[in-house]
Structure formats: C-alpha cells, structure tokens
Write an enzyme that holds these catalytic residues in place. Structure first.
Site, PDB file in Angstrom:
ATOM      1  CB  SER A 109     -12.326   3.297   2.918  1.00  0.00           C
ATOM      2  OG  SER A 109     -12.434   2.087   3.627  1.00  0.00           O
ATOM      3  CE  LYS A 154     -13.540   1.191   7.035  1.00  0.00           C
ATOM      4  NZ  LYS A 154     -12.616   0.757   5.974  1.00  0.00           N
TER       5      LYS A 154
END
Length: 304
Positions: free
Chosen positions: A94, A170
C-alpha cells in the site's frame, strides 16, 4: 506456475502459504531471515537477493511496508529491475498512487516489465483463509492473466483502471476502515461510561444498520484482553497520511478522515503505534482520562 514473492510479513507469509497450497512453485526473498526458515520448510525456494529471485521467476509479487522499501527492492543494487527474466511485477504493497505510477514508468523504460498495483484488503485472517479482496491498477490484459494466480489467496480480483487506480481504491478502503474503527472505539467508550456492558453491543447491533464485518471483528478486540496484532495503528496511520496527501493534491475535502488521522497520530505518540488497531480504544479509557484530570488538578494553582 513459478512465481516469486518478496516480503514475508504478517500478510506476505500467509499469502505465500496459500500459493504453495495451490501447487505453485514459489521462490521467496525477505530482508530478515526469520520468516524464510518457515517458508523453506513449507516448500518455498529461498533466494539471496531480489535480483536472484527475478532471474528465476518471470512473475514476482511484492508485499512490502512502504514506497521506500519498494523502491529499494525493485531498483536497488541487487533489485528486481536488474533481473532479465522479469516480465510482470504485482505490487500488493500500500503506497501512494503517484509513486506507483513513477515506479511503473521507470520499470517499463529500463526493463520493459509490466507493473500491476494490486493492494489487498481482508487482514491476516483473509490472507490465511484465501478470502482477500485485491484491487488492481494496470493493463486489463495483465490483470486477467494474473487473476487465476491471485485467487490462491483472494476471493475477488477487481480491475480498477490504469496503474495507480488500485492504490487509490485501497485508500478509499482505508478511509472507510480507519474511520469505522475509530467510531467503534467511541461507541465502546460511550457505552462503558454510561455503565452499559460494551461486550454485548455486537449482539445487540447484529442485523441492524451498524452491523458490519468491522464491528464483528473489532468490538471483541476492544472489550476483551488484547490479542495478537493483525494490523498496527502505525500501519493505519501511514495509510491515513497517504489519504491526506492525495486529498490535498486533488483538493478533496475529507474532514472526517482528517480528524480520524489525528486520533491515530495521538495513539502513536502515546506509544501505541506497534499495537493492533483495536487498541485505539486506549485513548478513551476512563481510567486514563481520570489520571489525566488528576494530574492537571495537581498542577493547577489553589483557588483563592
């Protein structure tokens, strides 16, 4: 098929386990040696450097902490970009969308390999059970080719658009997760301060609008003794900082996420950063608040 995997942390290790269970030949690399021993015992083949791994595998997945680590693993002295066999890089980390796009362009120019940003959601439990949600940015045909392999640890693989779109998705996910966890913590505190058994909230709210997987996961963690760390407060804070940076660049107003970020930052400054995100509840403990008030009272000048 043969696939490489870099990063055997809380998420990466069970993802590798699922790939092995699905019958794939998995080559692994990790910065620290500890997780490599377990991976080798499970059947993975250990490589000394990312470059060596990339020489063995045309497809390589990453699951690393932040953009700095991704940059080093891919473009460092013994990085993946120096490997001739690499054709597809699948990044489950991420990291900021802007850096993802830069990494993709750099890899394509120097090497010709395709970059898919494919962050995941579902926590360590989802990785172990093979039920992760994977949100993908990059060429649609590359996503389609990779999806059958990703389904070893995922229940859903969704192509969201060009490179970077997976990371944006995300961030949307993390905005919802972090703010919901903070709301659950405040609800637990509200119940406890009112003398209500907060441990029964999950049962009482089941089936109603407040019910959710997050409620079912985090309510017990906040009302029982702390368990193992699933996702740390500092990891959540990292993602909230990325959300804030993207929102600032775009001019997106996100007052709820901004306020939530300050709660996570306060928890980190109070030494809770390495603990599970459920320990955000510690900010609301009545005993802590009482101690703070007592300290303030002790420092206040006497009334005249």
């Amino acid at each position: 098929m043969k696939i490489g995997f870099c990063g055997l942390g809380r998420m990466g290790a069970p993802m590798v386990g699922r790939l092995l269970q699905a019958g794939h030949e998995v080559h692994v690399w990790n910065r620290s040696p500890g997780p490599l021993r377990a991976a080798r015992e499970a059947g993975a083949r250990v490589c000394a450097t990312p470059r060596e791994l990339g020489e063995q595998c045309a497809w390589v997945a990453l699951c690393l902490f932040d953009a700095a680590v991704v940059r080093d693993v891919v473009f460092g002295k013994d990085g993946l970009a120096r490997a001739s066999a690499l054709t597809l890089l699948i990044d489950h980390s991420s990291i900021p969308p802007r850096e993802t796009r830069g990494f993709s362009d750099r890899l394509a120019a120097a090497h010709g390999a395709v970059w898919l940003d494919a962050p995941v959601s579902g926590g360590t439990g989802g990785a172990q059970a093979g039920t992760l949600a994977v949100m993908v940015g990059g060429p649609a045909d590359a996503c389609a080719r990779a999806a059958p392999v990703l389904m070893a640890y995922a229940s859903r693989v969704t192509h969201m658009g060009p490179v970077g779109c997976g990371q944006v998705t995300k961030l949307c996910n993390q905005t919802i997760v972090t703010t919901t966890v903070a709301a659950i913590a405040e609800s637990v505190a509200l119940a406890q301060d009112a003398g209500v058994d907060a441990a029964r909230l999950q049962e009482a709210l089941a089936g109603g609008w407040a019910d959710s997987p997050l409620l079912r996961i985090f309510m017990p963690r906040m009302t029982q003794a702390p368990g193992s760390v699933q996702a740390s407060l500092d990891t959540m804070l990292k993602d909230l900082d990325t959300v804030a940076a993207l929102a600032q660049v775009q001019g997106t107003a996100m007052p709820v996420a901004a306020a939530t970020g300050q709660r996570y930052r306060l928890a980190s400054r109070q030494g809770l950063g390495a603990q599970d995100a459920a320990q955000l509840i510690q900010l609301y403990r009545q005993t802590d608040a009482s101690a703070d008030r007592a300290a303030c009272d002790a420092q206040a000048p006497p009334e005249s």
